[in-house]
Every structure is written in C-alpha cells, then in structure tokens.
Scaffold this active site. Structure first.
Site, mmCIF file in Angstrom:
data_model
loop_
_atom_site.group_PDB
_atom_site.id
_atom_site.type_symbol
_atom_site.label_atom_id
_atom_site.label_comp_id
_atom_site.label_asym_id
_atom_site.label_seq_id
_atom_site.Cartn_x
_atom_site.Cartn_y
_atom_site.Cartn_z
ATOM 1 N N GLU A 176 2.719 30.103 31.931
ATOM 2 C CA GLU A 176 3.953 29.480 32.418
ATOM 3 C C GLU A 176 5.153 30.277 31.926
ATOM 4 O O GLU A 176 5.011 31.341 31.321
ATOM 5 C CB GLU A 176 4.035 28.031 31.932
ATOM 6 C CG GLU A 176 3.973 27.889 30.421
ATOM 7 C CD GLU A 176 3.774 26.451 29.961
ATOM 8 O OE1 GLU A 176 3.591 25.574 30.816
ATOM 9 O OE2 GLU A 176 3.795 26.224 28.733
ATOM 10 N N ASP B 295 13.011 25.664 25.790
ATOM 11 C CA ASP B 295 12.929 26.480 27.005
ATOM 12 C C ASP B 295 14.196 27.309 27.227
ATOM 13 O O ASP B 295 14.782 27.290 28.323
ATOM 14 C CB ASP B 295 12.672 25.603 28.228
ATOM 15 C CG ASP B 295 11.479 24.685 28.064
ATOM 16 O OD1 ASP B 295 10.552 25.060 27.332
ATOM 17 O OD2 ASP B 295 11.476 23.598 28.657
#
Length: 503
Positions: A178, A22
């Site tokens: 997302e 991430d």
C-alpha cells in the site's frame, strides 16, 4: 514543544507529534508542505508548512466544508479519509485522497495550500485506497493505488484513460502492499510502497524502472526501512514519502508509533510523523536511523509559531487544530452565541453515539494536562479523552455534581462522583507515565478531577491508559482531548493544554 530536553545538536523526532499518520510532503522553492490522514474527523486533512522539515506550523485543513467532506452519520471510527498524497504541478497544488465512506477516490486543487481548496473531482474509475499522483515528461498523469495498480487519468475531469493494471506487489508473500508513491529521480522511475501491515511488521520497500508504468525491479536491499524485531522506542515505521531539500539532500517523512509500558507496548498517541535522512548509494535510497532525536540539519532552522496553549474562544472561527466527529454544524457548535465562549448543543446523549457533539484537539505529548471551564446550567457535558465510540474517558458536570466515566468496549462504569457548587466549574485531566509493574506496566495514567478555587487540582479518579490505545481498541487513530455536550446546551469559557516533562 518536546516532552523533554534534547541533547545538544539534535532536534526532536517525531516532527509532527500526535495522531498525524500517513504523511505526504512536497517542496515548492524553499517551502515544504505536508498533509496527513484524518479518518472520521471534521474538518479533514490537516495541512502544515515548514521551511526546514523540522518545525511545522498548522496552516489549515484542506477539507473544511461539507461540500468537500461528507462523512455519513454511520461512518465508523477509523473510516472516512485515508492516506492523502500532496503534489505541486503546473502552478497548482494537487491533493488526491480516498473517502472510504463516500465515493472512494477524489481530487482537490488549490493555488495556496492554506486554502481554499476546490470541491472534489471524483474518480469513479479508480478503485482502491492510498492513491498517488504523478506526471511524466509529456504531461500524462498517472494514478497509482494500493495493491499495487495503476491507471492514467485526466486530473481535471476524473476520467480514466485506459485500463487499470497491476504493476508491482512488493516482497513475495508480504501483506498489504500500500501507500505507493512514484517519482522520477535521475534516470529512473522509482516506485516506493509500504508493506507488512501498519502494525509492528510495517516496512518500506522500493523498486525502479525505465518507465512510470514499469516494469519495476526491486531494490536488492528491501525493505529499505523497517523496525520489526528491532529494540527501539519507535515502532511500526512505514507509509513514507520522499522529498529533496534545496541543498540537494534527500529526506523521508514516515509514520511510526511510540509504544509505552510493558508487553506488548501501547501506542496511545496514534501514528505520528517522523523524519529520516536518506542517502543514495548505487542508485538506491539508504534510509538513516529513525530515532527520537535527529542531528540538527546543516541549514538554518525556522521555528514555527507555537500553537496557543490556551484558547479563550474569542475568535469567530475555531483554530484549525480543533476537530469534531463526522460533522460540525454551526447550530450545534459556535463561538458566536455567547461572546468569549464555545457553545455546544447536544445531539447524541453520550460519546458512545455516532452523532455526539464533540470538539477536541489531538493529544501530542506523552505527558500533558488539559483544563476547561464549563457552565452546564442548561445541560450536561464535560471534558473527554476519546479514541472511538467504545473507548473514551470523561469527566462530566451537571446539576451540581461532577462524575467520572470510563467506557471500555461494551462496559461503561461510573468511576467517581463529587458534589460541586451549582455554576461554573473547571474540569481537568492530567496524563502521566504509569508506575512500573514489569511486563504488565501500562503506558500511562489519566487522572480526572476539578480545579479548586485556589487553583489546586483535586483528582477524583485515576484510570489506566492502556484501554485508550490502538493495541486495545484497534483502528488507525490516536487520542483526542476535548469538550462535549451530552444533554441540552453547555458553554465553555476556555481550554488549556500543557505538555508535562517526562521523568
């Protein structure tokens, strides 16, 4: 350090290897800063610095105090800290992130990304995960979360300003929209997301509009990046962030995995941070190939200081590479009790338990070895390779005996045992590629053993690495190698980590 020699004129990819998922990046002048998710580990959110987007140096952890990072003892593995976004605005660094086990979304600020970072400003009016932060021309701050929905906020107080509303959901029918990031680039506002789930179907898509709140029109060539169905050693590409270099070129940082072995392939290091070049064509980003080697950038490289291969625990504070599970109270973990040693005091009786006392570093190479010298005279402990409470291997010393254990799901097995002289002993693990067995080949083999007085390594047991992989265990993390205490007090004089050359 890479796993093998690179062809002339290239640099290795991933640029931040090992369990560093991430990624979010920002540039201030000639300096780049990058952060990643940390899940159930403390301290949280590793912070990196680079001058060239290729060589990254760990400069700290953003969340290094209990007042910033609360991970309750029942925080599950792969819970905790999800998907930070790092931005620079109005002379300050801003970090927004989700703690899924302690109150949701929160904001931190710092004038120096190496720290200290502030205590959290909580955002109780912003539900969702993967929060993004951006400011428009009039100073309005927009927070966008997975889903994909958006709300205006006051970042200094955490107050929401208006109602949260859905603004885009990516491709019709695609699951898990997302990791939103919103940018003003040229005449448009661009909204980039990940979709398809963080497994083999992961992808990056983008849309644009005239306003930060939309409406957004999708790129006709979405997804702009995916490796689903592609024969590549790099898979699960997604969760990306964009950054512009001082020369005007554009780049993307993203997560991906390097599965090894046969079918379905096992990614043992977790999701890693990769780099890809980006060109703009007709107002849309075109992402270059994500490959194990990148062409050398046109600007000078600035090699980052190497992380020491050996830690003798001579400093009052641990190096920022060291992480623990959920907490690290000083009375259970210290370098101040016995000079030049790391002292661990047991809480949980094994690594199966949520309060296990463990200090480790991410495995960053597909082949590597680790050694530690342990004094277990007043307790029981050892060297472990951990994925979660139900998936870990360890070699343990106590009472003149060394034993190797494997925990796979609900099954725990003693794999090997050997008597050793009472006193200190050097425990080790060597991780090497598995021998080929066709479609059933595993990713690697972990050989646990001891170092003899003459320095030679004697392996006591070799265990299959596939059971310490995301594809078997599930979750979002990768392997962490480190030291633990399971009973009483144990001391560690040193820890060595060394990459090995792949065949």
């Amino acid at each position: 350090m890479s796993d093998q020699h690179q062809p002339s004129g290239t640099v290795p990819n991933p640029v931040v290897p090992g369990f560093h998922p991430d990624p979010s990046v920002c540039r201030v002048g000639d300096d780049y800063y990058l952060v990643c998710s940390s899940f159930e580990y403390f301290p949280g959110i590793p912070v990196f610095h680079s001058r060239d987007l290729v060589n990254w140096a760990r400069i700290g952890n953003a969340l290094d105090r209990p007042s910033q990072l609360r991970l309750p003892i029942d925080t599950p593995s792969s819970g905790g800290i999800y998907a930070p976004t790092l931005r620079h605005h109005d002379g300050r660094f801003w970090l927004i992130v989700t703690n899924v086990d302690d109150g949701g979304n929160m904001l931190f600020t710092a004038t120096d990304p190496a720290g200290p970072w502030s205590d959290p400003v909580r955002l109780p009016g912003v539900p969702g995960i993967d929060p993004d932060l951006t400011w428009d021309e009039d100073g309005t701050c927009w927070c966008t979360v997975a889903g994909v929905s958006q709300v205006r906020i006051d970042p200094t107080t955490g107050e929401t300003l208006g109602e949260q509303r859905r603004i885009w959901s990516g491709a019709p029918g695609a699951k898990a929209p997302e990791a939103p990031h919103l940018y003003r680039i040229g005449e448009y506002w661009y909204l980039m997301i990940a979709e398809g789930g963080t497994e083999r179907g992961h992808a990056v898509s983008i849309a644009r509009g005239d306003s930060p709140s939309g409406p957004f029109a999708p790129c006709p060539d979405n997804p702009v990046l995916t490796h689903r169905g592609i024969d590549s050693p790099i898979q699960n590409t997604g969760h990306a962030d964009l950054v512009q270099a001082p020369d005007g070129s554009w780049w993307m940082v993203l997560l991906a995995v390097r599965p090894r072995g046969g079918t379905p392939g096992w990614s043992v290091l977790g999701r890693e941070t990769f780099l890809a070049p980006v060109e703009w064509v007709d107002g849309w980003p075109v992402v270059g190939r994500v490959t194990p080697e990148l062409p050398t950038p046109v600007w000078p490289l600035h090699p980052a200081p190497a992380v020491p291969a050996r830690d003798d625990f001579d400093q009052a504070d641990l190096h920022p590479q060291w992480i623990s599970v959920r907490r690290r109270p000083e009375h259970l973990c210290t370098t101040k009790e016995r000079s030049g040693w790391l002292t661990l005091r047991a809480a949980g009786a094994s690594l199966d338990e949520n309060d296990a006392v463990f200090v480790g570093r991410r495995q960053q190479h597909l082949a590597c070895r680790a050694r530690t010298l342990i004094d277990p005279a007043a307790g029981r402990g050892g060297l472990a390779v951990r994925l979660d409470e139900e998936h870990h291997y360890e070699i343990e010393a106590a009472d003149g005996e060394v034993r190797v254990f494997a925990q796979i799901g609900a099954l725990r097995s003693e794999v090997a045992a050997r008597p050793v002289p009472v006193g200190t002993v050097v425990l080790g693990v060597e991780i090497t590629p598995a021998p080929p067995r066709g479609a059933r080949s595993g990713p690697d083999v972990l050989s646990f053993g001891i170092e003899e007085p003459d320095g030679t390594f004697t392996a006591l047991a070799a265990v299959d690495g596939r059971y310490l992989s995301t594809e078997v265990a599930g979750g979002f993390t990768g392997r962490v190698i480190g030291m633990y205490a399971a009973a009483g007090t144990v001391h560690f004089d040193r820890f060595d980590y060394e990459p090995l050359r792949l065949p």
